[in-house]
Every structure is written in C-alpha cells, then in structure tokens.
Design an enzyme around this catalytic site. Structure first.
Site, PDB file in Angstrom:
ATOM      1  N   ILE A  13       0.841  -1.204   0.000  1.00  0.00           N
ATOM      2  CA  ILE A  13       0.000   0.000   0.000  1.00  0.00           C
ATOM      3  C   ILE A  13       0.877   1.255   0.000  1.00  0.00           C
ATOM      4  O   ILE A  13       0.622   2.205  -0.749  1.00  0.00           O
ATOM      5  CB  ILE A  13      -0.983  -0.009   1.197  1.00  0.00           C
ATOM      6  N   ASP A  32      11.126   2.888   5.437  1.00  0.00           N
ATOM      7  CA  ASP A  32      10.777   1.467   5.553  1.00  0.00           C
ATOM      8  C   ASP A  32      11.963   0.754   6.206  1.00  0.00           C
ATOM      9  O   ASP A  32      13.110   1.151   6.003  1.00  0.00           O
ATOM     10  CB  ASP A  32      10.511   0.862   4.164  1.00  0.00           C
ATOM     11  N   THR A  36       8.747  -6.222   6.072  1.00  0.00           N
ATOM     12  CA  THR A  36       7.832  -6.888   5.126  1.00  0.00           C
ATOM     13  C   THR A  36       7.843  -6.186   3.769  1.00  0.00           C
ATOM     14  O   THR A  36       7.458  -6.779   2.766  1.00  0.00           O
ATOM     15  CB  THR A  36       6.379  -6.962   5.657  1.00  0.00           C
ATOM     16  N   SER A 120     -10.199  -3.224   9.350  1.00  0.00           N
ATOM     17  CA  SER A 120     -11.561  -3.729   9.539  1.00  0.00           C
ATOM     18  C   SER A 120     -11.608  -4.843  10.577  1.00  0.00           C
ATOM     19  O   SER A 120     -12.678  -5.152  11.095  1.00  0.00           O
ATOM     20  CB  SER A 120     -12.075  -4.285   8.217  1.00  0.00           C
ATOM     21  N   TYR A 143      -3.517  -8.811  16.378  1.00  0.00           N
ATOM     22  CA  TYR A 143      -3.366  -7.815  15.298  1.00  0.00           C
ATOM     23  C   TYR A 143      -4.520  -6.806  15.337  1.00  0.00           C
ATOM     24  O   TYR A 143      -4.308  -5.590  15.275  1.00  0.00           O
ATOM     25  CB  TYR A 143      -3.332  -8.532  13.946  1.00  0.00           C
ATOM     26  N   LYS A 147      -4.259  -2.802  16.043  1.00  0.00           N
ATOM     27  CA  LYS A 147      -4.724  -1.808  15.071  1.00  0.00           C
ATOM     28  C   LYS A 147      -5.773  -0.895  15.702  1.00  0.00           C
ATOM     29  O   LYS A 147      -5.808   0.311  15.441  1.00  0.00           O
ATOM     30  CB  LYS A 147      -5.289  -2.517  13.827  1.00  0.00           C
ATOM     31  N   ASN A 172      -9.537  -5.552   3.589  1.00  0.00           N
ATOM     32  CA  ASN A 172      -8.859  -6.460   2.640  1.00  0.00           C
ATOM     33  C   ASN A 172      -8.447  -5.790   1.340  1.00  0.00           C
ATOM     34  O   ASN A 172      -9.012  -6.065   0.268  1.00  0.00           O
ATOM     35  CB  ASN A 172      -9.739  -7.683   2.366  1.00  0.00           C
ATOM     36  N   VAL A 187      -5.021 -13.286   0.815  1.00  0.00           N
ATOM     37  CA  VAL A 187      -5.517 -14.447   0.080  1.00  0.00           C
ATOM     38  C   VAL A 187      -5.548 -14.228  -1.440  1.00  0.00           C
ATOM     39  O   VAL A 187      -5.244 -15.145  -2.206  1.00  0.00           O
ATOM     40  CB  VAL A 187      -6.902 -14.892   0.631  1.00  0.00           C
ATOM     41  N   ARG A 272      -8.720 -20.837  10.083  1.00  0.00           N
ATOM     42  CA  ARG A 272      -7.516 -20.293  10.716  1.00  0.00           C
ATOM     43  C   ARG A 272      -7.885 -19.613  12.032  1.00  0.00           C
ATOM     44  O   ARG A 272      -8.899 -18.903  12.080  1.00  0.00           O
ATOM     45  CB  ARG A 272      -6.965 -19.239   9.747  1.00  0.00           C
TER      46      ARG A 272
END
Ligand code: UD1
Length: 318
Positions: A13, A32, A36, A120, A143, A147, A172, A187, A272
């Site tokens: 992003i 950065d 990741t 979300s 997580y 957030k 997502n 995903v 999961r």
C-alpha cells in the site's frame, strides 16, 4: 506542492501511495525497515523520493523523518492476523509502539495531518452486516487489538494535542505489488500467483467466509481525500475504506479460475485461528465526509491484479 511522509513506503500500500503522490507532483519522503516491504516495490521511483531506511520504533529517526512534513501517511505495520497470533509481542511493538512513535514525532514536527492505516479486523466477529463506524469494536486477534489501539491513539493525539488525525479502516486491500510469497500473504495475492503457476490453493474453512475485498486504487484515493478534506469533517475520526460489497472465498476461487485459466480444484483445510467469518463495510460515512467513491469494483480489480501477476510470471523478454 506539499511534503508527504509515507511510512512503510516499500510495502504494497505504501509504494502505491508513493506513486500516486508523485503523479500528483507532490514531494515524497518514504521510510521502511524492509521487514515486510520490498525494495523492488520502489525500483523505478526510488530516485524521485527522499527514501530513508528506518524503523518506526526508532524515535530519533522518526523525528528526523517528520521534519518539514505536511502530511504523514502511516502504513508501516506487521500486517497479518496469523502472525500476530503466533507472536503478539512483535505485533504490539510494530503496530502499537511504532504508531505512538510516529504520532509523537508528527506532533513535535507540527505536521498538519496524520492518516492511519487502520483495519476492519477491529470489528471482529459481530453478526451485524454491514459494519459501520458507530458499532462497538470487538477485536479477536492480537493484530486487530493492536490496530484498534493505534486508532484510539490517533483520536487521543487529536484530542490532547490538536494533531489532526484520520483513521481509515481498510477492508482487505488487494492489487498489484501485494506480496504473494509468504504464508501470511493476503488471500488474493496468494491464490492469483498459485493458480497462475498451476499450484493448488487452500481455502481455510468451507469457503463461505466472505470479505469486502477492496482494490488498491480505492484505498489510495481514500488516503488522498483524507489529507485534503476539511478538518471539521474528518479530524479525530475513523472511516471504513472498502467497496460496500462482498465475495465468498468460493466465489473468489471461481472468478480466479476464469481469469488465470487454472484447471485444478481447490483444497479445503480447517479455519484459521483469529479469523472472522464475514466482513462487509458500510461506506456512507466516508462518502459523506471525505467525498469517497468506489473507483474500481472487485471484478475489475481482480482482472487488473491477475494481469499484473501474469506479467510478473512471464520470463524476461517474453
Ligand atoms: C485481515 C483484516 C484486514 C487486514 C489484514 C492484514 C479482517 C476482516 N481483515 O484480513 O483488515 O488488513 O488482515 O493481513 O479481519 N485464506 C485462505 N487461504 C489462504 C489464505 C487465506 O482461505 O491461503 C482465508 C483466510 O483464512 C481468511 C480469508 O482468506 O478467511 C482472508 O484472509 P487474508 O487475506 O489473510 O486477510 P484477513 O485475515 O481477512
């Protein structure tokens, strides 16, 4: 021309925001720590930005990064539900302590506004759909808690210090440059790449799990609007960043079959830990207060994404 700092600039992003800002002729600084994020995400724009390899946990580096900046787009995070279940402390450090550092540095540098990549996942598994911002959060994973805590810090810094903050609860987000290679990858990135390679994807659960999958251009646009909307409309507030529509994992697999030409079947595995079942956003608040619009729907976004991954798979010169 305003000066923007993008944290997590080498991420999926963050690097998309960097490109959009450069296209608008803005001045961009990026940081950065490559935990990741990937240098390749910035390859062709690196010489056009003031990039610094730095960790948001380094307060001195954050003070230097915020100097002279008008807007901070805070994307740096360890963005994974399952990773946070395995290592809550690391998630808390990056996703909460890191945010507080960014906020302190932004406050001290008298930054005009901080826009935050909220999630979300804060809504958790409440049965009500669509999820709207007035609902009481009910996070499940570490997580999601991290957030949400950072979102509350955003509000707190507005209330205590008058630093303008806006939190965007991403639903997502997917699209080009999302890393498909980690077990923790989103995903759609994972499935696109697996199916293009002819590998069998795995659906966790029975495939009826649904998500408001949001193409990256919508998230970029929400960020830019969140910077320029009048403070009276958005400062100290939280907005959903989504499309207002949802697809199940089974539907998504079928759509990807068409787009990738994958001939095989899908494998099913147990759900999961920390996952939520359904996710769908009410986007009325963002439309009203930020002037947000869905620019690219799920189907078009998926098509663009698969095209991008196809090009990545293609041998050089082919
Ligand atoms: C969550 C958050 C999102 C956040 C993101 C960061 C929600 C609703 N969303 O996304 O805001 O930005 O984390 O990572 O909580 N799956 C498979 N097979 C796979 C991989 C995943 O079936 O190989 C399933 C997952 O079990 C899940 C769904 O796909 O049910 C989506 O997973 P993922 O893309 O990892 O994102 P979320 O965990 O929903």
């Amino acid at each position: 021309m305003a000066k923007y700092l993008v944290t997590g600039a080498a991420g999926f992003i963050g690097s998309s925001l960097v490109r959009a800002l450069l296209e608008r002729g803005e001045q961009v600084r990026g940081i950065d720590n490559f935990s990741t994020g990937r240098r390749e995400n910035l390859t062709e724009v690196l010489n056009r930005i003031d990039f610094r390899e730095a960790d948001i946990l380094d307060l001195d580096a954050m003070h230097q990064a915020c100097a002279g900046v008008d807007y901070v787009l805070h994307e740096a995070a360890i963005p994974s539900v399952p990773k946070s279940v395995l290592d809550p402390l690391a998630s808390n450090r990056a996703n909460v302590d890191g945010t507080v550092n960014v906020l302190i540095a932004a406050r001290d540098a008298k930054v005009q506004r901080v826009v935050y990549a909220a999630s979300s996942s804060a809504y958790g598994d409440t049965p009500t759909l669509p999820k709207h911002e007035a609902m009481i959060p009910n996070p499940i994973s570490p997580y999601a808690v991290a957030k949400l805590a950072s979102e509350l810090y955003m509000v707190s810094f507005y209330r205590c210090y008058g630093l303008e903050t806006v939190s965007l609860r991403y639903f997502n987000i997917f699209g080009p440059r999302q890393d498909p290679s980690s077990p923790y990858s989103g995903v759609l990135a994972k499935f696109s790449m697996q199916m293009l390679r002819g590998e069998q994807p795995t659906i966790f659960g029975d495939g009826t799990t649904s998500r408001d999958f949001t193409y990256i251009d919508n998230a970029v646009s929400a960020n830019l609007l969140a910077c320029t909307a009048p403070a009276a409309e958005c400062a100290g507030r939280v907005f959903n960043c989504a499309t207002g529509a949802r697809s199940t994992l089974n539907q998504t697999f079928d759509a990807l079959k068409q787009l990738t030409g994958y001939q095989g079947s899908v494998k099913y595995a147990p759900e999961r830990g920390g996952d939520i079942k359904h996710s769908l956003a009410d986007i009325a608040q963002a439309q009203k207060h930020l002037g947000y619009k869905v620019l690219v729907n799920f189907e078009d976004g998926l098509r663009r994404t698969v095209e991008w991954y196809k090009n990545q798979c293609r041998p050089v010169g082919a």
